[in-house]
Write a protein that holds these residues in place. Structure first.
Motif, short mmCIF file in Angstrom:
data_model
loop_
_atom_site.label_atom_id
_atom_site.label_comp_id
_atom_site.label_asym_id
_atom_site.label_seq_id
_atom_site.Cartn_x
_atom_site.Cartn_y
_atom_site.Cartn_z
N PHE A 25 0.84 -1.20 0.00
CA PHE A 25 0.00 0.00 0.00
C PHE A 25 0.88 1.24 0.00
CE2 PHE A 25 0.83 -0.87 4.42
CZ PHE A 25 0.85 0.36 5.07
N GLU A 26 0.29 2.34 -0.42
CA GLU A 26 1.04 3.59 -0.58
C GLU A 26 1.17 4.30 0.76
OE1 GLU A 26 -0.18 4.72 -5.17
OE2 GLU A 26 -1.24 5.68 -3.50
N THR A 27 2.34 4.89 0.99
CA THR A 27 2.52 5.80 2.12
C THR A 27 2.61 7.22 1.56
OG1 THR A 27 3.87 6.32 4.07
CG2 THR A 27 5.02 5.39 2.17
N ILE A 28 1.89 8.13 2.20
CA ILE A 28 1.62 9.45 1.63
C ILE A 28 2.27 10.55 2.46
CG2 ILE A 28 -0.23 11.06 0.95
CD1 ILE A 28 -0.27 8.45 -0.62
N ASP A 29 2.81 11.56 1.78
CA ASP A 29 3.28 12.77 2.44
C ASP A 29 2.05 13.63 2.74
OD1 ASP A 29 4.21 15.34 3.06
OD2 ASP A 29 5.93 15.18 1.71
N PRO A 30 1.70 13.83 4.01
CA PRO A 30 0.46 14.55 4.31
C PRO A 30 0.52 16.04 3.99
CG PRO A 30 1.63 14.04 6.34
CD PRO A 30 2.35 13.32 5.24
N ALA A 31 1.72 16.58 3.80
CA ALA A 31 1.83 17.99 3.45
C ALA A 31 1.57 18.25 1.99
CB ALA A 31 3.21 18.52 3.84
N THR A 32 1.82 17.25 1.15
CA THR A 32 1.72 17.44 -0.30
C THR A 32 0.79 16.44 -0.98
OG1 THR A 32 3.58 15.97 -0.75
CG2 THR A 32 4.10 18.30 -0.32
N GLU A 33 0.40 15.38 -0.29
CA GLU A 33 -0.36 14.27 -0.84
C GLU A 33 0.42 13.47 -1.87
OE1 GLU A 33 -4.65 14.89 -1.57
OE2 GLU A 33 -4.33 16.96 -0.90
N GLU A 34 1.73 13.67 -1.95
CA GLU A 34 2.56 12.89 -2.85
C GLU A 34 2.78 11.49 -2.28
OE1 GLU A 34 5.23 16.66 -4.51
OE2 GLU A 34 6.14 15.10 -3.25
N VAL A 35 2.86 10.52 -3.16
CA VAL A 35 3.17 9.15 -2.75
C VAL A 35 4.67 9.05 -2.49
CG1 VAL A 35 3.15 6.73 -3.41
CG2 VAL A 35 1.23 8.21 -4.03
N ILE A 36 5.04 8.73 -1.26
CA ILE A 36 6.45 8.56 -0.92
C ILE A 36 6.94 7.22 -1.45
CG2 ILE A 36 8.12 8.40 0.97
CD1 ILE A 36 6.15 9.99 2.68
N GLY A 37 6.11 6.19 -1.31
CA GLY A 37 6.51 4.87 -1.76
C GLY A 37 5.52 3.83 -1.30
N LEU A 38 5.98 2.60 -1.22
CA LEU A 38 5.12 1.47 -0.92
C LEU A 38 5.57 0.78 0.37
CD1 LEU A 38 4.98 -0.07 -4.50
CD2 LEU A 38 3.27 1.41 -3.43
N ALA A 39 4.61 0.21 1.06
CA ALA A 39 4.88 -0.54 2.29
C ALA A 39 4.18 -1.88 2.21
CB ALA A 39 4.39 0.24 3.51
N ALA A 40 4.75 -2.86 2.90
CA ALA A 40 4.16 -4.20 2.92
C ALA A 40 2.80 -4.16 3.61
CB ALA A 40 5.09 -5.16 3.64
N ASP A 41 1.83 -4.81 2.98
CA ASP A 41 0.46 -4.88 3.50
C ASP A 41 0.22 -6.31 3.96
OD1 ASP A 41 -2.12 -4.28 4.15
OD2 ASP A 41 -2.85 -4.13 2.09
N ALA A 42 0.51 -6.58 5.22
CA ALA A 42 0.55 -7.95 5.72
C ALA A 42 -0.82 -8.61 5.73
CB ALA A 42 1.14 -7.96 7.12
N THR A 43 -0.80 -9.91 5.56
CA THR A 43 -2.01 -10.73 5.66
C THR A 43 -2.10 -11.29 7.08
OG1 THR A 43 -0.78 -12.72 5.04
CG2 THR A 43 -1.76 -11.41 3.25
N PRO A 44 -3.27 -11.80 7.47
CA PRO A 44 -3.38 -12.48 8.76
C PRO A 44 -2.40 -13.64 8.90
CG PRO A 44 -5.56 -11.94 7.96
CD PRO A 44 -4.61 -11.60 6.85
N ALA A 45 -2.09 -14.32 7.80
CA ALA A 45 -1.14 -15.43 7.87
C ALA A 45 0.25 -14.95 8.25
CB ALA A 45 -1.10 -16.17 6.54
N LEU A 46 0.66 -13.79 7.73
CA LEU A 46 1.97 -13.24 8.08
C LEU A 46 1.98 -12.76 9.52
CD1 LEU A 46 2.75 -11.39 4.74
CD2 LEU A 46 4.06 -13.30 5.71
#
Length: 495
Positions: A25-46
């Motif tokens: 999922f995307e991580t967002i700069d709240p000052a600009t709404e720019e996408v900084i990058g991506l982060a792992a979106d874990a499942t219940p299994a993980l």
């Protein structure tokens, strides 16, 4: 490191290894709404794998009994965080929207330094206490008390102070000998992921002692809190979510620590330096866009000086305004997300409906992008209004008149919360007397700063259960075991 994460996503940390995840999922700069990058979106299994790794590390490794290793790892972590402070500072500004000045205090530098205090406490702590000899029921016995780690700790953290809150849980939990599964807020996954990488690459931490699971699904936190393999849930966040955590943990009678919401009062008495007190209140209420549970968000002023106080406070708030969090001069940056901005705006509409008016602010500033709200001072409400009673978590301050010390104390305590507070008076003894009557966990008198690694932090009433930081916070992560043995014969006693 961060450039790679922008494209491929920050990893999880499970069992001592970085774990990539197909879901991101995307991580967002709240000052600009720019996408900084991506982060792992874990499942219940993980998440399940992370809990299993923490359980295994506690039950089968020597971590819980090796005090020297624990102290060494904490000091290594502090040194690693200090080496990477410049990178972490910029990340915290971008991901959390934290004003730069705060990263030199509670947003980064101070909690990193606090790890040294925790390590020192673990070295000197009385892990065993001798109770001496007694003869209950005529049986001579030698008794002693051991303090031992709880076991597996579920640490669930919000995104407003990602380093301070995380390290205030992780430091004492590890020092006590526990293993940890950290579930950070989806707003600040990279701040947690960097911590995981440093733990793997720059400390001697055994595999599985710390596991970090990022994800945008808040249900992961609920699963973690309810898992029977978890021995303690340490949660910081809203009171509503804290209630849900308690309900989940109740099924297994899991121990919980909860640091929850606040609607703290700044009490100004009639002999106070009004200009100084109002400047303090304005600054405190809008720091980091008001996204601090312990910030004072009700200003109680003498009725005879109400209008003057409103003028002084509004002037300061308007002058401070909003600004780029990367700027050293900024006090009020953006809110963490569009959802939080919308929530604050809903309270501003409610304030008008309840009969309030804005002495300053009340709107979005003129900015093209970002999640901004102007510093806002609300007048014309009573302490029974929802706006004056509920936590808003934005740069919003409600001013209320009082009719003397007793009335000020009554108003301050007339709240479902009791996390923090402040008192301003010309007579120090008078200020102290009012501070002692406030039903709240921390109080600032005439601008005193209570924050520190040795100071217990937590609240009364619906502001939480237990204390974080200080010796009291350290002991939240310990169990107490009492042992009795047959009395040993003294030297020279007859056979």
């Amino acid at each position: 490191m961060l450039d790679a994460w922008a494209e491929h996503g920050s990893p999880l940390l499970i069992g001592g290894e970085p774990v990539t995840c197909d879901r991101r999922f995307e991580t967002i700069d709240p000052a600009t709404e720019e996408v900084i990058g991506l982060a792992a979106d874990a499942t219940p299994a993980l998440l399940d794998a992370a809990i299993a790794a923490a359980r295994r590390a506690f039950d089968t490794s020597g971590w819980a009994s090796d005090l020297d290793l624990r102290v060494r790892c904490l000091r290594q972590l502090r040194q690693a965080l200090e080496r990477h402070a410049a990178e972490l500072r910029e990340l915290t500004i971008r991901e959390a929207g934290a004003p730069r000045f705060l990263t030199h205090g509670a947003q980064l530098d101070q909690p990193v330094a606090d790890l040294g205090w925790v390590a020192g406490l673990a070295e000197t702590y009385a892990w065993t206490r001798d109770l001496g000899r007694a003869a209950p029921m005529g049986i001579a016995s030698d008794r002693y008390v051991l303090r031992e780690p709880v076991g597996v700790v579920a640490a669930i953290t919000p995104g407003n102070f990602p380093h301070q809150i995380t390290l205030a849980k992780l430091g004492p939990a590890l020092a006590a000998g526990n293993t940890v599964v950290l579930k950070p807020a989806p707003d600040t996954p990279w701040c947690a992921a960097v911590l995981g990488r440093l733990l793997v690459e720059e400390t001697d931490l055994p595999p599985g002692v710390v596991n970090i699971v990022t994800g945008r699904d808040h249900a992961l936190g609920a699963l973690l809190a309810a898992d029977p393999r978890v021995d303690l849930v340490s949660f910081t966040g809203s009171t509503a979510t804290g209630r849900a955590v308690m309900r989940g943990a109740a099924e297994t009678l899991t121990k919980v620590f909860l640091e929850l919401g606040g609607k703290s009062a700044c009490v100004v008495l009639d002999d106070a330096d009004l200009a100084g007190a109002c400047a303090y209140a304005a600054f405190a209420a809008i720091s980091h866009a008001g996204q601090g549970c312990a910030l004072t968000t009700r200003l109680l002023v003498p009725r005879a000086r109400h209008d003057e106080a409103v003028h002084l406070t509004a002037r300061t708030m308007a002058r401070l305004g909003t600004g780029d969090p990367a700027d050293d001069r900024t006090v009020c940056g953006p809110l963490i997300s569009a959802r939080q901005r919308d929530r604050v705006e809903a309270y501003l509409r409610l304030a008008r409906a309840e009969g309030g008016s804005f002495a300053t602010g009340g709107h979005r500033p003129d900015r093209d992008r970002g999640f901004w709200i102007e510093p806002t001072l609300i007048t014309g409400l009573t302490n029974r209004s929802r706006t004056a009673r509920e936590e808003i978590f934005g740069p919003v301050l409600v001013v209320l008149p009082h009719d003397g010390d007793d009335d000020a104390v009554r108003l301050a305590n007339d709240s479902p919360y009791g996390l923090s507070g402040a008192v301003h008076a010309g007579d120090l003894e008078r200020a102290r007397a009012v501070a002692r009557r406030l039903r709240t966990g921390t109080v600032s008198v005439n601008g005193g700063i209570w924050y520190g690694p040795d100071v217990p932090f937590g609240g009364y009433k619906q502001s939480g259960i237990g204390r974080e930081m200080g010796v009291a916070g350290f002991e939240e992560y310990l169990e107490t075991k009492s042992i009795a043995e047959p009395a040993r014969r003294t030297e020279g006693a007859s056979a």
